[in-house]
Write a protein that holds these residues in place. Structure first.
Motif, PDB file in Angstrom:
ATOM      1  N   HIS A  33       0.825  -1.214   0.000  1.00  0.00           N
ATOM      2  CA  HIS A  33       0.000   0.000   0.000  1.00  0.00           C
ATOM      3  C   HIS A  33       0.857   1.261   0.000  1.00  0.00           C
ATOM      4  N   SER A  34       2.113   1.166   0.442  1.00  0.00           N
ATOM      5  CA  SER A  34       3.001   2.327   0.307  1.00  0.00           C
ATOM      6  C   SER A  34       3.278   2.614  -1.161  1.00  0.00           C
ATOM      7  N   ARG A  35       3.428   1.563  -1.951  1.00  0.00           N
ATOM      8  CA  ARG A  35       3.670   1.755  -3.391  1.00  0.00           C
ATOM      9  C   ARG A  35       2.473   2.441  -4.050  1.00  0.00           C
ATOM     10  N   ILE A  36       1.260   2.076  -3.642  1.00  0.00           N
ATOM     11  CA  ILE A  36       0.064   2.712  -4.191  1.00  0.00           C
ATOM     12  C   ILE A  36       0.007   4.178  -3.779  1.00  0.00           C
ATOM     13  N   GLU A  37       0.338   4.456  -2.512  1.00  0.00           N
ATOM     14  CA  GLU A  37       0.289   5.840  -2.042  1.00  0.00           C
ATOM     15  C   GLU A  37       1.296   6.728  -2.768  1.00  0.00           C
ATOM     16  N   ARG A  94      -8.487   0.383   3.206  1.00  0.00           N
ATOM     17  CA  ARG A  94      -9.685  -0.101   3.901  1.00  0.00           C
ATOM     18  C   ARG A  94     -10.003  -1.546   3.531  1.00  0.00           C
ATOM     19  N   ALA A  95      -9.849  -1.886   2.266  1.00  0.00           N
ATOM     20  CA  ALA A  95     -10.267  -3.213   1.809  1.00  0.00           C
ATOM     21  C   ALA A  95      -9.224  -4.293   2.084  1.00  0.00           C
ATOM     22  N   GLY A  96      -7.942  -3.922   2.142  1.00  0.00           N
ATOM     23  CA  GLY A  96      -6.883  -4.920   2.256  1.00  0.00           C
ATOM     24  C   GLY A  96      -7.039  -5.880   3.408  1.00  0.00           C
ATOM     25  N   PRO A 150      -3.796 -13.343   2.670  1.00  0.00           N
ATOM     26  CA  PRO A 150      -2.926 -12.167   2.532  1.00  0.00           C
ATOM     27  C   PRO A 150      -2.256 -12.070   1.171  1.00  0.00           C
ATOM     28  N   ALA A 151      -1.993 -13.210   0.535  1.00  0.00           N
ATOM     29  CA  ALA A 151      -1.330 -13.179  -0.768  1.00  0.00           C
ATOM     30  C   ALA A 151      -2.186 -12.444  -1.788  1.00  0.00           C
ATOM     31  N   PHE A 152      -3.499 -12.692  -1.749  1.00  0.00           N
ATOM     32  CA  PHE A 152      -4.372 -12.011  -2.707  1.00  0.00           C
ATOM     33  C   PHE A 152      -4.440 -10.516  -2.417  1.00  0.00           C
ATOM     34  N   ALA A 153      -4.525 -10.142  -1.134  1.00  0.00           N
ATOM     35  CA  ALA A 153      -4.613  -8.725  -0.785  1.00  0.00           C
ATOM     36  C   ALA A 153      -3.389  -7.966  -1.272  1.00  0.00           C
ATOM     37  N   VAL A 154      -2.207  -8.575  -1.164  1.00  0.00           N
ATOM     38  CA  VAL A 154      -0.986  -7.931  -1.640  1.00  0.00           C
ATOM     39  C   VAL A 154      -0.953  -7.903  -3.157  1.00  0.00           C
ATOM     40  N   PRO A 166     -10.733  -2.058  -5.193  1.00  0.00           N
ATOM     41  CA  PRO A 166     -10.813  -2.746  -3.894  1.00  0.00           C
ATOM     42  C   PRO A 166     -12.241  -3.125  -3.501  1.00  0.00           C
ATOM     43  N   GLN A 167     -13.203  -2.200  -3.692  1.00  0.00           N
ATOM     44  CA  GLN A 167     -14.578  -2.513  -3.335  1.00  0.00           C
ATOM     45  C   GLN A 167     -15.142  -3.614  -4.231  1.00  0.00           C
TER      46      GLN A 167
END
Length: 736
Positions: free
Chosen positions: A25-29, A43-45, A54-58, A80-81
Motif C-alpha cells: 500500500h506504500s507503493r500505491i500511495e 480499507r479493503a486490504g 494475505p497473498a491475494f490482498a498484496v 478494492p470494493q
C-alpha cells in the motif's frame, strides 16, 4: 512511513505478511494515484486478507496499478470494493485470482470497459459464478472486432447480448442449460419437436416474462425471476407441457372479432383450464405438476387481475375454496360445461364472454398493457388467437399485446422487405422460397469457442430468390455423364436406407409369431393341418430417406480446382446435378440449396429445389444459375437447413454439404471461431438424428473438414469420376 500508514495497522495480516502489506500500500500511495485510490485499498486490504488470504490482498496492488495507468484513477479507486463484492460470492483463492486476472486482461485489451465493468460488479457477481464471470469478460473482449464503444456498452450492460447472457445465467435452471432436455420432454409427452427459442430482449416485458408459441416454434423466458434450481426445471417443464396441450387440444384459433382485451384474456384463461383438464385425463401427473405453481389466495383486494389468478387456481385445484361470487360463478359455469362437452372449444369462448361482462358490470379496471398471465408457466396465449394483421380496428391495447408476436416486415439494407416471425429459435423456421422480392430472415445463435457459450440471435440467415441460368449451362447439366447417373442410381438403390419391417408368415425366421403359433396349436388340437408359417423376420423392403444437398456458393468457388480446368463451382453444379438425377430415378426425397455470407447479419440461403417439388427444368435452371460470391459462414446455414430436414418424417435424414474451403467471413479474424461453430452445429444436428456429411472439392480445406465433420464425416473429391467410388462408403456408414 506516512501518518496514514501508521494509523492503519494491518490487523488482518499474519506477522509474516505485515511487511509485504506495508510495501504494497506504500507503493500505491507513492505512485501518485491520489488519496481516493490509496484509502480504498487500505480499507479493503485487511478484510480481503482475512476472507481470501494475505497473498491475494498484496497481489491486488498490481491490479490497481494496471487499472490506474490504463483506465484512470476513478476506475482504480473502485477495484478494492469490487474485489470485496466478488470475494463474498466467489469462494477461494483460485476463483479470486481468476477474477483479478480477468480484470488485468480487460485493462490491457479494453481499458474503456474497465470502469463500467467495475461499476456493475455487484450485478455480475449476483448473477454469475466465477467461471461465468470469466466467460462474460472474454465475450466482451471478443465483441465487435475490437470496437471500443460496443465493448464499453457490453460491460456497461447496455448491450442486448450482455443482458441476455446475464439473464440467461441468473441463478440455476436457466433456459440455456435446460433447452435440450425440454425438447426431449416435449417430444415424450406430445410427440412433437418444435424449435425452442429464447424470448428476444427487445420484446415487450409481458413476452419476456411468459412463454409463448407461434410460427411453428416455442418462445420461453431466458429465466423465470424468483425460481431457481429444481423448482425452475419443473416450471420450464410445466410451461412446455402446457403449450403441448394447446397443440393437441386447441384445434382452431379463436377469431378476435369485436372482443375487448378483458374478454380475450378471460377466454384464454378458460381455454387454458380446458386443455389442462383434457391433458390430465390421460396424464394425471401433469395436473400435480401444474397445480404446484398456482399460489393465488382467497383474500386481498378484488381487482380484476387478482380475481383472474384466483379463478385460474379454482379451475385447476378442486381443493381450493374461494368466497368471491365471481370466482364461484366461473367455476360453476366451467364444471357444468366440461361435464356436457369438454371437447368443445367454444365453451371457452362462451364462458369467457359471460365472465368478461360481469367484470364490466362490477366496474373493475383491466390494464392490458400491464397484464401478465398467471401462473408463470402459462403462455401469453397469443398463439391461440387469430389477429387480422391488417385490421386497423384492433384496439391499441391488443396491438400492445401483439407486438413482436406475429410476422412483421421491415426494410433491409438492400431496400428489400424482410420478414421475421416470433417463435423462431436457434433452429429457426424454414419457409418456402418466394417468387417476389421478399427475403425471409431467421435469427440463429453462434457458438463462441473462447467463452464456451452460444451468442443468442447472433446470425441472420436470409432466404434469397434463386437466379435463373442465362448461359445455357442447364442444358449441359441435363445430359452430362449419363453413364455416371446410371451407376449412381444402381448404388443408391442397393443401399436400402430404410426402417426394418416385420415380415410375418414365414416358414423360418428370427423369432416366432405368437399369434400364428396359437392359431397353429388350435388347428392341431382340432384335428386340422396346422399352418407351418409361424415365423417372423425383419427385412428392409422400401426406401425411407431424405437428403438435403447444401452447396457452397462463396467467392472462392470461382477459382479453378487443383490440376483441373474446371472451377470448384462448376464441379459442384455437375456433381449435384448427377446426384439429383440419380435420386430422382430412385425416388428418394431430396432438396437442394446454396449458401454464402457477407457478415453475420447477411448469411444468404438460396433455394434451388424444395422437398416435395420435382427436379424439373426450373430447379435445373436455378442450379445452373448459381454464381460464386461473398464468404462461407457454415454453422448458421447448417442450422437453417436442419429445420427442413427436421420436418421430414423419414427413417434417415442426411445433410450433404458440398464445399471447397474452410469457414470464413469478413467480420471474423479468429480462424478457429467459425470452424468450432460449424462443429457445434454438426453435433446439434446429430443429436436430432440428422446425419451430416461433407464432400470437399479442394484438398486445402481437408484439415478443417476433418475437424468439423470428423474423419468419417467427409471425403475429398478431386474428380467427378470418383463420385461412384465414394458414395457407397457414405451409405454404408448411414446403414450402420
Amino acid at each position: 512511513m506516512s501518518d496514514a500508514v501508521t494509523m492503519h495497522e494491518p490487523h488482518g495480516f499474519p506477522p509474516e505478511w505485515q511487511d509485504r502489506w506495508h510495501v504494497a500500500h506504500s507503493r500505491i500511495e507513492q505512485a501518485g494515484y491520489g488519496e481516493l485510490v490509496a484509502a480504498a485499498y487500505r480499507r479493503a486490504g485487511p478484510e480481503l486478507a482475512a476472507r481470501i488470504g494475505p497473498a491475494f490482498a498484496v497481489r491486488l496492488a498490481s491490479a490497481i496499478s494496471q487499472v490506474a495507468i490504463r483506465s484512470g484513477r476513478l476506475a482504480a479507486s473502485l477495484v478494492p470494493q469490487a474485489a470485496l463484492l466478488a470475494s463474498r460470492r466467489f469462494q477461494g483463492t483460485v476463483a479470486m485470482d481468476s477474477w483479478a486476472a480477468a480484470l488485468d486482461q480487460t485493462a490491457r485489451q479494453a481499458p474503456e470497459g474497465v470502469l463500467p465493468l467495475l461499476e456493475n460488479t455487484g450485478k455480475l457477481v449476483a448473477a454469475l459464478d466465477a467461471p461465468g464471470f470469466i466467460a462474460f469478460v472474454r465475450m466482451g473482449l471478443h465483441l465487435a472486432d475490437g470496437n471500443p464503444e460496443r465493448r464499453r456498452a457490453f460491460f456497461a450492460l447496455e448491450s442486448a447480448e450482455a443482458v441476455r447472457l446475464i439473464e440467461g445465467t441468473a441463478g440455476d435452471g436457466g433456459l440455456a442449460e435446460l433447452r435440450h432436455g425440454l425438447g426431449l420432454f416435449l417430444g415424450a409427452l406430445w410427440g412433437i419437436s418444435p424449435p425452442i427459442a429464447e424470448a428476444p430482449p427487445d420484446a415487450p416485458e409481458q413476452m419476456r416474462r411468459r412463454p409463448g408459441f407461434g410460427g411453428g416454434g416455442l418462445r420461453l423466458p431466458s429465466a423465470f425471476a424468483g425460481f431457481g434450481g429444481d423448482e425452475a426445471k419443473l416450471l420450464y417443464r410445466a410451461a412446455v407441457a402446457h403449450i403441448g396441450a394447446h397443440h393437441r387440444f386447441t384445434r382452431t384459433k379463436f377469431p378476435v372479432a369485436e372482443l375487448k382485451p378483458m374478454q380475450i384474456a378471460l377466454v384464454s384463461l378458460i381455454e387454458d383450464a380446458r386443455i389442462e383438464m383434457l391433458a390430465s385425463r390421460s396424464m394425471p401427473g401433469l395436473s400435480r405438476l401444474w397445480r404446484r405453481f398456482h399460489v393465488a389466495r382467497p383474500e386481498g383486494p378484488a381487482v380484476a387481475i387478482a380475481l383472474m389468478a384466483r379463478l385460474s387456481r379454482a379451475l385447476a385445484d378442486p381443493d381450493y375454496e374461494d368466497p368471491h361470487a365471481w370466482v364461484k360463478k366461473g367455476r360453476a359455469l366451467f364444471e357444468k360445461a366440461a361435464r356436457e362437452d369438454v371437447d368443445n372449444q367454444q365453451l371457452s369462448r362462451r364462458i369467457g364472454g359471460l365472465l368478461g361482462n360481469d367484470i364490466g358490470q362490477m366496474r373493475l379496471q383491466f390494464d392490458a398493457r400491464a397484464y401478465v398471465v398467471q401462473p408463470p408457466y402459462r403462455d401469453d396465449n397469443l398463439g391461440i388467437w387469430d389477429f387480422e394483421r391488417d385490421d386497423d380496428q384492433v384496439p391499441v391495447e391488443i396491438k400492445t399485446m401483439l407486438e413482436g408476436a406475429r410476422i412483421d416486415q421491415r426494410v433491409g439494407d438492400d431496400g428489400r422487405r424482410e420478414e421475421a416471425e416470433d417463435g423462431d429459435t436457434e433452429r429457426g423456421k424454414l419457409v418456402e422460397a418466394q417468387d417476389d422480392d421478399r427475403s425471409v430472415v431467421t435469427n440463429y445463435p453462434e457458438y463462441d469457442h473462447v467463452t464456451g457459450r452460444y451468442r443468442p440471435n447472433w446470425c441472420q440467415v436470409r432466404e434469397m430468390p434463386g437466379q435463373i441460368d442465362s448461359l445455357g449451362i442447364a442444358a449441359a447439366l441435363r445430359e452430362a455423364r449419363s453413364d455416371l447417373v446410371d451407376r449412381l442410381t444402381g448404388l443408391i438403390k442397393a443401399s436400402r436406407i430404410n426402417r426394418q419391417q416385420r415380415v410375418r408368415g414365414q416358414t423360418e425366421g428370427e423369432f416366432i409369431d405368437i399369434d400364428a403359433g396359437i392359431d397353429a396349436m388350435i388347428a392341431r388340437r382340432a384335428g386340422a393341418a396346422p399352418d407351418t408359417r409361424v415365423y417372423c423376420r425383419y427385412e428392409r423392403r422400401s426406401r425411407d430417406m431424405s437428403v438435403l444437398l447444401l452447396i457452397d456458393s462463396s467467392r472462392s468457388t470461382t477459382e479453378r480446382m487443383r490440376g483441373s480446368t474446371s472451377t470448384v463451382l462448376e464441379m459442384e453444379r455437375l456433381s449435384t446435378a448427377l446426384l439429383a438425377r440419380a435420386m430422382t430415378d430412385v425416388g428418394d426425397a431430396f432438396a437442394i440449396a446454396a449458401f454464402c455470407s457477407n457478415g453475420r447479419e447477411d448469411v444468404r440461403y438460396e433455394r434451388v429445389k424444395d422437398f416435395g417439388r420435382p427436379f424439373d427444368a426450373g430447379a435445373l435452371d436455378r442450379l445452373a444459375g448459381l454464381v460464386g460470391d461473398y464468404s462461407t459462414r457454415l454453422g448458421a446455414v447448417m442450422r437453417h437447413a436442419g429445420n427442413d430436414l427436421r420436418s421430414q418424417k423419414s427413417y434417415r435424414r442426411l445433410l450433404m454439404i458440398v464445399t471447397d474451403g474452410e469457414p470464413s467471413d469478413i467480420d471474423v479474424d479468429d480462424p478457429d471461431y467459425l470452424a468450432e461453430d460449424a462443429r457445434a452445429a454438426v453435433h446439434e444436428l446429430n443429436r436430432d438424428g440428422i446425419d451430416v456429411f461433407s464432400v470437399v472439392l479442394d484438398s486445402a480445406a481437408e484439415s478443417y473438414a476433418r475437424r468439423i465433420f470428423g474423419p468419417k464425416g467427409m471425403v475429398r473429391l478431386d474428380s467427378i469420376d470418383r463420385l461412384p467410388d465414394l458414395l457407397p462408403g457414405l451409405y454404408l456408414r448411414m446403414r450402420a
